[in-house]
Design a protein around this motif. Structure first.
Motif, PDB file in Angstrom:
ATOM      1  N   GLN A 355       0.810  -1.220   0.000  1.00  0.00           N
ATOM      2  CA  GLN A 355       0.000   0.000   0.000  1.00  0.00           C
ATOM      3  C   GLN A 355       0.842   1.268   0.000  1.00  0.00           C
ATOM      4  N   GLN A 356       2.143   1.145   0.275  1.00  0.00           N
ATOM      5  CA  GLN A 356       3.033   2.297   0.206  1.00  0.00           C
ATOM      6  C   GLN A 356       3.539   2.538  -1.217  1.00  0.00           C
ATOM      7  N   ASP A 357       3.274   1.582  -2.115  1.00  0.00           N
ATOM      8  CA  ASP A 357       3.741   1.666  -3.495  1.00  0.00           C
ATOM      9  C   ASP A 357       2.620   2.218  -4.382  1.00  0.00           C
ATOM     10  N   TYR A 358       2.925   2.360  -5.680  1.00  0.00           N
ATOM     11  CA  TYR A 358       1.970   2.917  -6.641  1.00  0.00           C
ATOM     12  C   TYR A 358       1.617   1.889  -7.706  1.00  0.00           C
ATOM     13  N   SER A 359       0.431   2.059  -8.286  1.00  0.00           N
ATOM     14  CA  SER A 359       0.030   1.318  -9.477  1.00  0.00           C
ATOM     15  C   SER A 359      -0.074   2.309 -10.628  1.00  0.00           C
ATOM     16  N   SER A 360       0.470   1.920 -11.779  1.00  0.00           N
ATOM     17  CA  SER A 360       0.492   2.817 -12.940  1.00  0.00           C
ATOM     18  C   SER A 360      -0.272   2.196 -14.108  1.00  0.00           C
ATOM     19  N   TYR A 361      -0.773   3.071 -14.964  1.00  0.00           N
ATOM     20  CA  TYR A 361      -1.541   2.647 -16.142  1.00  0.00           C
ATOM     21  C   TYR A 361      -1.242   3.625 -17.275  1.00  0.00           C
ATOM     22  N   GLN A 362      -1.193   3.096 -18.496  1.00  0.00           N
ATOM     23  CA  GLN A 362      -0.962   3.973 -19.641  1.00  0.00           C
ATOM     24  C   GLN A 362      -1.837   3.557 -20.811  1.00  0.00           C
ATOM     25  N   LYS A 363      -2.409   4.561 -21.464  1.00  0.00           N
ATOM     26  CA  LYS A 363      -3.209   4.361 -22.669  1.00  0.00           C
ATOM     27  C   LYS A 363      -2.603   5.200 -23.784  1.00  0.00           C
ATOM     28  N   LEU A 364      -2.360   4.572 -24.932  1.00  0.00           N
ATOM     29  CA  LEU A 364      -1.816   5.289 -26.091  1.00  0.00           C
ATOM     30  C   LEU A 364      -2.978   5.762 -26.958  1.00  0.00           C
ATOM     31  N   VAL A 365      -3.094   7.066 -27.102  1.00  0.00           N
ATOM     32  CA  VAL A 365      -4.183   7.675 -27.865  1.00  0.00           C
ATOM     33  C   VAL A 365      -3.593   8.323 -29.113  1.00  0.00           C
ATOM     34  N   LEU A 366      -4.194   8.080 -30.258  1.00  0.00           N
ATOM     35  CA  LEU A 366      -3.723   8.635 -31.521  1.00  0.00           C
ATOM     36  C   LEU A 366      -4.609   9.812 -31.913  1.00  0.00           C
ATOM     37  N   LEU A 367      -4.003  11.013 -32.091  1.00  0.00           N
ATOM     38  CA  LEU A 367      -4.773  12.218 -32.388  1.00  0.00           C
ATOM     39  C   LEU A 367      -4.118  13.009 -33.505  1.00  0.00           C
ATOM     40  N   ALA A 368      -4.918  13.801 -34.194  1.00  0.00           N
ATOM     41  CA  ALA A 368      -4.395  14.773 -35.149  1.00  0.00           C
ATOM     42  C   ALA A 368      -3.948  16.015 -34.383  1.00  0.00           C
ATOM     43  N   PRO A 369      -3.017  16.794 -34.925  1.00  0.00           N
ATOM     44  CA  PRO A 369      -2.608  18.023 -34.241  1.00  0.00           C
ATOM     45  C   PRO A 369      -3.803  18.929 -33.959  1.00  0.00           C
ATOM     46  N   GLY A 370      -3.784  19.606 -32.798  1.00  0.00           N
ATOM     47  CA  GLY A 370      -4.877  20.509 -32.448  1.00  0.00           C
ATOM     48  C   GLY A 370      -5.096  20.551 -30.949  1.00  0.00           C
ATOM     49  N   LEU A 371      -6.136  21.294 -30.544  1.00  0.00           N
ATOM     50  CA  LEU A 371      -6.485  21.448 -29.132  1.00  0.00           C
ATOM     51  C   LEU A 371      -7.632  20.514 -28.774  1.00  0.00           C
ATOM     52  N   TYR A 372      -7.497  19.849 -27.617  1.00  0.00           N
ATOM     53  CA  TYR A 372      -8.522  18.917 -27.148  1.00  0.00           C
ATOM     54  C   TYR A 372      -8.668  19.057 -25.636  1.00  0.00           C
ATOM     55  N   GLY A 425       2.599  -3.617 -25.372  1.00  0.00           N
ATOM     56  CA  GLY A 425       1.879  -3.359 -24.135  1.00  0.00           C
ATOM     57  C   GLY A 425       2.045  -1.928 -23.663  1.00  0.00           C
ATOM     58  N   GLN A 426       1.641  -1.700 -22.411  1.00  0.00           N
ATOM     59  CA  GLN A 426       1.723  -0.362 -21.829  1.00  0.00           C
ATOM     60  C   GLN A 426       3.174   0.057 -21.659  1.00  0.00           C
ATOM     61  N   PHE A 427       3.400   1.361 -21.776  1.00  0.00           N
ATOM     62  CA  PHE A 427       4.700   2.011 -21.538  1.00  0.00           C
ATOM     63  C   PHE A 427       5.748   1.673 -22.607  1.00  0.00           C
ATOM     64  N   VAL A 428       5.329   1.099 -23.727  1.00  0.00           N
ATOM     65  CA  VAL A 428       6.279   0.740 -24.782  1.00  0.00           C
ATOM     66  C   VAL A 428       6.289   1.819 -25.854  1.00  0.00           C
ATOM     67  N   LEU A 429       7.466   2.387 -26.129  1.00  0.00           N
ATOM     68  CA  LEU A 429       7.667   3.348 -27.207  1.00  0.00           C
ATOM     69  C   LEU A 429       8.791   2.816 -28.080  1.00  0.00           C
TER      70      LEU A 429
END
Length: 541
Positions: A355-372, A425-429
């Motif tokens: 419980q002193q540690d963290y859980s992380s999550y990542q989602k890769l979203v593909l977008l066109a340039p612009g404001l969102y 998977g998550q966190f992969v670039l």
């Protein structure tokens, strides 16, 4: 005289055209106020006290009244309508447009010395729309009482019966009776069926079957009932919904704001009324895919101590967090959404340490340039607690001839991926797995890694490679602390025709505790362009 008026009501409603977002109240235009601020405050007062009077919840009203700036109020109003939008994928908010159409109809047809939206018929129509059936009686019309009203014939004041087959959250087969006993077109919603009876106090005429047979008198219509509301008169065949308590329960339910009926997490992301929040951190980065598309890694981190764990079996406890995200344009149009779970299992005897540690999550979203805008909601499945954030996404436009870069990501570890095509998977670039560090706080013995991509370098036509100078500059308290130049490509590699990938490790053993700024400077010897990215980090003992 009795006539069915639902056709006329439907035809008139279909013929109305109302500008969405522009309610019509009253008949007279108020003169413009000289003070612009007062006029703005009147706009907010009118929105709460008139526009949404019948549909705003007490909780929403309380929150709105506590807001202190116009920016907060504007944002609240925007979220108020978005929360009720049945289909955010469309460019219009169908609920909002229908709401203002109903207000316009109520003002046109139910006004009677007071605006139509203030009347009982206006209240019901604005909340629940046109009824499925209307029976309309004019003044003095003959009326055959049904069995549940005691039978017999009488004459009635102007009366309308509205019937709804079903109203979500209230029930089915709903009958409402509106009576104009003053002749002013002010129809009031009545629970007492005798309110419409013109001959109620007449010396003769208008009697029920029991009264005609001498087995009851007019007073028995009210007093001749059991404690449960049943009539002691055998000629009254009360239905369940005709009992007094059932009628008053219906009246109370009709007076409440309509239920908001859209999906759980979606409704939370579209409102700011939340309690028992689950705290979480969120960040976004930007990585170029092409000139038309940008990869946006959305990373969340939650302290395990804020997740409720439930013991399952074999000494294992599990905590689950639901995640929902929605991307919209600045004007609120739907772009895309995602849902996922964080599931964390732990041995029960190790739970306190985890419980002193963290859980992380990542989602890769593909977008066109612009404001969102990105709305994020996390929900702790066991406790039901919820947390929400809204982030502004400024997705960069990567021009082909302009030296530029991705976000700079600082991490504790960079893991090489042996098979990038299969490991997505998550966190992969690309060919590395990297988990962004949120606090960017390191001890002197910790490793500190830097990841960044650089785009649109000039290419040496003889070697078919870029020719760049890469420099790391670390500053402490505004003064240069250390400088390192990589001219040999030890911390970067050329991976394609328009990008290099920087993966560098910064040793911290000689750093003293304090706040630092890392500057990565890139000089393109071929094009002569320069660029720089900065990130702050902290070193502790």
């Amino acid at each position: 005289m009795r006539r069915n008026a639902i056709l006329a009501l439907t035809l008139v409603a279909a013929g109305l055209t109302v500008l969405a977002g522009c309610p019509v109240f009253g008949q007279e235009k108020k003169p413009k106020k000289q003070n612009q601020q007062e006029e703005l405050q009147e706009h907010y007062r009118k929105w709460l006290a008139e526009d949404v009077y019948h549909i705003v919840s007490e909780e929403e009203k309380s929150v709105f009244q506590k807001l202190t700036t116009d920016e907060e109020r504007d944002q609240f109003i925007e979220q108020f309508w978005k929360r009720r939008d049945p289909d955010p994928k469309t460019p219009y908010n169908e609920f909002k447009e229908e709401h203002y159409r109903r207000i316009a109809y109520a003002n046109e047809h139910f006004t009677c010395g007071i605006p139509g939206w203030k009347t009982d018929r206006g209240m019901v129509y604005i909340k629940y729309g046109p009824p499925d059936r209307i029976d309309d009686y004019v003044y003095g019309a003959g009326y055959d009482r049904p069995a549940w009203e005691g039978g017999g014939q009488t004459k009635v004041f102007p009366t309308q019966y509205w019937e709804y087959r079903n109203i979500e959250g209230i029930g089915s087969d709903i009958e409402l009776e509106f009576v104009d006993s003053t002749g002013s077109n002010l129809y009031t919603l009545e629970m007492d069926v005798n309110k419409k009876d013109i001959l109620l106090h007449a010396s003769s005429g208008g009697r029920t079957m029991a009264e005609l047979r001498g087995e009851a008198n007019v007073a028995d219509r009210v007093s001749g009932r059991t404690d449960a509301g049943d009539s002691t008169n055998p000629y009254y065949k009360l239905r369940e919904k005709d009992r007094p308590f059932a009628k008053y329960e219906l009246l109370a339910n009709m007076s409440k704001p309509p239920e908001i009926k859209y999906k759980d997490l979606r409704s939370i992301v579209d409102t700011r009324i939340m309690y028992n929040l689950v705290p979480f951190q969120a960040r976004v980065d930007y990585v170029k895919i092409s000139e038309q598309q940008v990869l946006v890694p959305v990373t969340l981190r939650i302290l395990n101590g804020d997740i409720s764990f439930k013991e399952r079996s074999f000494g294992v406890s599990r905590g689950t967090v639901n995640i929902y995200g929605i991307v919209t344009t600045v004007s609120g149009n739907f772009v895309q959404e995602f849902e996922d779970d964080i599931v964390r299992d732990a041995k029960t005897d190790e739970l306190k340490a985890i419980q002193q540690d963290y859980s992380s999550y990542q989602k890769l979203v593909l977008l066109a340039p612009g404001l969102y805008k990105l709305g994020l909601v996390v929900k702790d499945l066991e406790s039901g607690r919820i947390g929400m954030q809204e982030l502004r996404l400024n997705v960069p436009s990567y021009q082909p001839a302009q030296l530029n870069s991705s976000s700079m990501i600082i991490a504790r570890q960079v893991q090489k991926i042996t098979d990038p095509d299969s490991d997505i998977g998550q966190f992969v670039l690309g060919d590395v797995k990297i988990v962004p560090e949120f606090e960017k706080r390191f001890q002197v013995r910790d490793p500190m890694w830097v990841y960044m991509q650089v785009y649109s370098m000039g290419i040496d036509q003889n070697r078919l490679q870029p020719d760049i100078e890469l420099e790391y500059v670390v500053e402490r308290n505004g003064a240069e602390f250390v400088r390192f130049q990589d001219l040999a490509g030890e911390t970067f590699k050329f991976v394609s025709g328009d990008r290099i990938v920087i993966t560098g490790r910064l040793p911290l053993q000689r750093f003293i505790p304090g706040q630092y700024t890392l500057r990565i400077r890139v000089h393109d010897r071929i094009s002569g362009q320069d660029m720089e990215r900065t990130e702050r980090f902290e070193v502790t003992s």
